[in-house]
Design a protein around this motif. Structure first.
Motif, PDB file in Angstrom:
ATOM      1  N   GLY A  67      51.741  38.500  31.522  1.00  0.00           N
ATOM      2  CA  GLY A  67      51.902  38.267  30.090  1.00  0.00           C
ATOM      3  C   GLY A  67      50.566  38.241  29.367  1.00  0.00           C
ATOM      4  O   GLY A  67      50.423  38.824  28.278  1.00  0.00           O
ATOM      5  N   LEU A  68      49.579  37.587  29.964  1.00  0.00           N
ATOM      6  CA  LEU A  68      48.244  37.574  29.370  1.00  0.00           C
ATOM      7  C   LEU A  68      47.658  38.978  29.323  1.00  0.00           C
ATOM      8  O   LEU A  68      47.046  39.379  28.326  1.00  0.00           O
ATOM      9  CB  LEU A  68      47.324  36.659  30.168  1.00  0.00           C
ATOM     10  N   ALA A  69      47.842  39.725  30.412  1.00  0.00           N
ATOM     11  CA  ALA A  69      47.276  41.075  30.477  1.00  0.00           C
ATOM     12  C   ALA A  69      47.916  41.994  29.443  1.00  0.00           C
ATOM     13  O   ALA A  69      47.232  42.845  28.849  1.00  0.00           O
ATOM     14  CB  ALA A  69      47.452  41.645  31.883  1.00  0.00           C
ATOM     15  N   ALA A  70      49.201  41.846  29.219  1.00  0.00           N
ATOM     16  CA  ALA A  70      49.886  42.694  28.248  1.00  0.00           C
ATOM     17  C   ALA A  70      49.357  42.480  26.830  1.00  0.00           C
ATOM     18  O   ALA A  70      49.379  43.393  26.003  1.00  0.00           O
ATOM     19  CB  ALA A  70      51.388  42.438  28.300  1.00  0.00           C
ATOM     20  N   ALA A  71      48.868  41.269  26.576  1.00  0.00           N
ATOM     21  CA  ALA A  71      48.400  40.923  25.235  1.00  0.00           C
ATOM     22  C   ALA A  71      46.886  41.035  25.083  1.00  0.00           C
ATOM     23  O   ALA A  71      46.377  40.881  23.965  1.00  0.00           O
ATOM     24  CB  ALA A  71      48.833  39.498  24.891  1.00  0.00           C
ATOM     25  N   ILE A  75      41.877  42.549  30.099  1.00  0.00           N
ATOM     26  CA  ILE A  75      42.419  42.300  31.432  1.00  0.00           C
ATOM     27  C   ILE A  75      42.967  43.623  31.939  1.00  0.00           C
ATOM     28  O   ILE A  75      44.023  44.087  31.526  1.00  0.00           O
ATOM     29  CB  ILE A  75      43.516  41.225  31.416  1.00  0.00           C
ATOM     30  N   LYS A  76      42.237  44.259  32.831  1.00  0.00           N
ATOM     31  CA  LYS A  76      42.581  45.606  33.282  1.00  0.00           C
ATOM     32  C   LYS A  76      43.618  45.618  34.392  1.00  0.00           C
ATOM     33  O   LYS A  76      44.255  46.654  34.642  1.00  0.00           O
ATOM     34  CB  LYS A  76      41.315  46.325  33.756  1.00  0.00           C
ATOM     35  N   GLY A  77      43.769  44.498  35.084  1.00  0.00           N
ATOM     36  CA  GLY A  77      44.731  44.434  36.178  1.00  0.00           C
ATOM     37  C   GLY A  77      44.948  43.010  36.615  1.00  0.00           C
ATOM     38  O   GLY A  77      44.166  42.106  36.287  1.00  0.00           O
ATOM     39  N   VAL A  78      46.031  42.802  37.370  1.00  0.00           N
ATOM     40  CA  VAL A  78      46.430  41.471  37.840  1.00  0.00           C
ATOM     41  C   VAL A  78      46.647  41.510  39.343  1.00  0.00           C
ATOM     42  O   VAL A  78      47.275  42.448  39.869  1.00  0.00           O
ATOM     43  CB  VAL A  78      47.730  41.016  37.135  1.00  0.00           C
ATOM     44  N   CYS A 271      35.504  48.740  41.720  1.00  0.00           N
ATOM     45  CA  CYS A 271      36.661  47.927  41.345  1.00  0.00           C
ATOM     46  C   CYS A 271      37.730  48.795  40.705  1.00  0.00           C
ATOM     47  O   CYS A 271      38.911  48.696  41.022  1.00  0.00           O
ATOM     48  CB  CYS A 271      36.225  46.818  40.395  1.00  0.00           C
ATOM     49  N   ALA A 272      37.318  49.672  39.785  1.00  0.00           N
ATOM     50  CA  ALA A 272      38.270  50.553  39.113  1.00  0.00           C
ATOM     51  C   ALA A 272      38.970  51.452  40.116  1.00  0.00           C
ATOM     52  O   ALA A 272      40.178  51.688  40.037  1.00  0.00           O
ATOM     53  CB  ALA A 272      37.558  51.380  38.046  1.00  0.00           C
ATOM     54  N   ALA A 273      38.208  51.953  41.104  1.00  0.00           N
ATOM     55  CA  ALA A 273      38.790  52.836  42.098  1.00  0.00           C
ATOM     56  C   ALA A 273      39.742  52.079  43.032  1.00  0.00           C
ATOM     57  O   ALA A 273      40.843  52.557  43.349  1.00  0.00           O
ATOM     58  CB  ALA A 273      37.697  53.506  42.917  1.00  0.00           C
ATOM     59  N   PHE A 274      39.329  50.902  43.482  1.00  0.00           N
ATOM     60  CA  PHE A 274      40.153  50.146  44.428  1.00  0.00           C
ATOM     61  C   PHE A 274      41.479  49.748  43.806  1.00  0.00           C
ATOM     62  O   PHE A 274      42.546  49.926  44.421  1.00  0.00           O
ATOM     63  CB  PHE A 274      39.391  48.897  44.893  1.00  0.00           C
ATOM     64  N   TYR A 275      41.437  49.199  42.603  1.00  0.00           N
ATOM     65  CA  TYR A 275      42.653  48.694  41.966  1.00  0.00           C
ATOM     66  C   TYR A 275      43.371  49.753  41.134  1.00  0.00           C
ATOM     67  O   TYR A 275      44.471  49.483  40.634  1.00  0.00           O
ATOM     68  CB  TYR A 275      42.328  47.497  41.086  1.00  0.00           C
ATOM     69  N   GLY A 276      42.784  50.921  40.962  1.00  0.00           N
ATOM     70  CA  GLY A 276      43.415  51.949  40.151  1.00  0.00           C
ATOM     71  C   GLY A 276      43.474  51.573  38.689  1.00  0.00           C
ATOM     72  O   GLY A 276      44.524  51.694  38.043  1.00  0.00           O
ATOM     73  N   LEU A 277      42.336  51.121  38.150  1.00  0.00           N
ATOM     74  CA  LEU A 277      42.308  50.678  36.762  1.00  0.00           C
ATOM     75  C   LEU A 277      42.126  51.858  35.824  1.00  0.00           C
ATOM     76  O   LEU A 277      41.408  52.792  36.128  1.00  0.00           O
ATOM     77  CB  LEU A 277      41.149  49.695  36.550  1.00  0.00           C
ATOM     78  N   SER A 278      42.764  51.764  34.684  1.00  0.00           N
ATOM     79  CA  SER A 278      42.595  52.819  33.672  1.00  0.00           C
ATOM     80  C   SER A 278      41.488  52.432  32.714  1.00  0.00           C
ATOM     81  O   SER A 278      41.093  51.273  32.637  1.00  0.00           O
ATOM     82  CB  SER A 278      43.894  53.008  32.890  1.00  0.00           C
TER      83      SER A 278
END
Length: 278
Positions: A67-71, A75-78, A271-278
Motif C-alpha cells: 500500500g505504501l509503495a503504490a502511493a 518505493i521501487k519494490g517490496v 539492486c535494480a537487476a536483482f529485484y527487477g526494478l523499473s
C-alpha cells in the motif's frame, strides 16, 4: 539510478505489539517511520528510490508495504513476509501473482532457535515455490546460520537469493573462520548476492570508524564481485548507530576505489537487476 536496497517502514503507534524484536537498544525507534520521513533523506543523499523490506512476521505486513509503495513512487519494490513453512503457503503466493511491486520475501532465519532452520524440509519446500512466481528471497543470517543457508541454496540452484547485512559479523578487526569461510562459500553459488547493509548496528560497530568496516567490505567484494553487491541502509534500525547520511557514507566512501561502472552497480544497478526494478 541510485537505490537503497534495504530499508523499513512501520506504523508503531498503531501496532506496538507487533515489534517483539525491539529490545532496550531499539528504544529510539519505537515510533512511526513512514515514507514522508525518508523522502528528505533520499533527496539529501541523492538516492532515487528504495526497496522496502518486511519488519513484522505477518501477512498483513506485505499488504501494508504494498500500500505504501503504490502511493509512493520512491518505493521501487517490496520484500514481504509469508510463513513459507505453512502447508498452504502456495495459496497465498497465488494471491500475489501479478503484483508488480512485490519482488520477494523474507523470513527471520536468524531468530529461529534451530541454526539449521534454513535447510529444514518445510523451509526448503516453501522457498522452493518462489522461483515459479519470479520472487526473490532475502537471507537474514548470522554467521552460525551460513552453513544451513548454503545447504538451502544448493537445493535450489535456480532461486535468486541475497544475503542481508553481510551475514552480521562482529566489527572487531578479526574475521572468525565461521563468517569468512561461510561468506566465501555461499558467494561461490552464482545465484546468491549480498547486501552491504545494516553495518552501523553490527556487533562492535558503534565505536567503529568508517575505515574499520573496509576489511569486511573488501572480503565481501572479493567473494561476490562488484556485480553481486548492493548498498543498503537498514533505516530506521540504522539510526540506532548513525544518521542516514552517515550510514550510507560508509559504503559510498569505500566504493570510491572501484571503477565507475562497478561503483554505479553497487550503488543501484545491481539492486535494480536483482529485484527487477523499473
Amino acid at each position: 539510478m541510485k537505490i537503497d536496497a534495504h530499508q523499513h517502514f512501520w506504523d508503531y503507534d498503531a501496532n506496538p505489539g507487533d515489534f517483539t524484536w525491539m529490545g532496550p537498544a531499539e528504544e529510539p525507534i519505537r515510533r512511526n517511520f513512514l515514507p514522508a520521513d525518508l523522502e528528505p533523506l533520499l533527496d539529501a543523499t541523492g538516492y532515487d528510490g528504495t526497496v522496502a523490506v518486511q519488519a513484522r512476521e505477518l501477512k498483513a505486513e506485505t499488504d501494508f508495504l504494498l500500500g505504501l509503495a503504490a502511493a509512493n513512487p520512491r518505493i521501487k519494490g517490496v520484500v514481504g513476509w509469508l510463513d513459507l513453512c505453512a502447508p498452504d503457503v502456495e495459496r497465498d503466493l497465488d494471491g500475489y501473482r501479478g503484483t508488480p511491486l512485490l519482488k520477494g520475501f523474507r523470513m527471520l532465519v536468524h531468530d529461529h532457535p534451530d541454526v539449521g532452520f534454513a535447510a529444514s524440509d518445510a523451509h526448503v519446500r516453501g522457498v522452493g515455490l518462489l522461483e515459479r512466481y519470479g520472487f526473490t528471497y532475502d537471507l537474514l543470517l548470522k554467521p552460525p546460520h551460513l552453513k544451513a543457508a548454503i545447504a538451502l541454496v544448493d537445493r535450489l540452484p535456480n532461486q535468486k537469493f541475497v544475503v542481508d547485512h553481510i551475514a552480521k559479523p562482529a566489527i572487531d578487526g578479526h574475521f572468525t573462520a565461521e563468517w569468512r569461510d561461510g561468506i566465501e562459500a555461499i558467494a561461490r553459488r552464482p545465484n546468491v548476492w549480498c547486501k552491504l547493509s545494516g553495518l552501523v548496528t553490527l556487533p562492535g560497530a558503534m565505536p567503529a570508524r568508517r575505515a574499520d568496516f573496509h576489511p569486511y567490505l573488501d572480503l565481501v567484494l572479493e567473494a561476490f564481485g562488484a556485480g553481486r553487491c548492493m548498498i543498503g541502509s537498514d533505516w530506521p534500525v540504522a539510526t540506532c548507530g548513525a544518521d542516514y547520511a552517515g550510514t550510507m557514507a560508509i559504503v559510498e566512501g569505500w566504493s570510491e576505489r572501484l571503477a565507475a561502472p562497478e561503483r554505479a552497480a553497487v550503488l543501484g544497478g545491481n539492486c535494480a537487476a536483482f529485484y527487477g526494478l523499473s
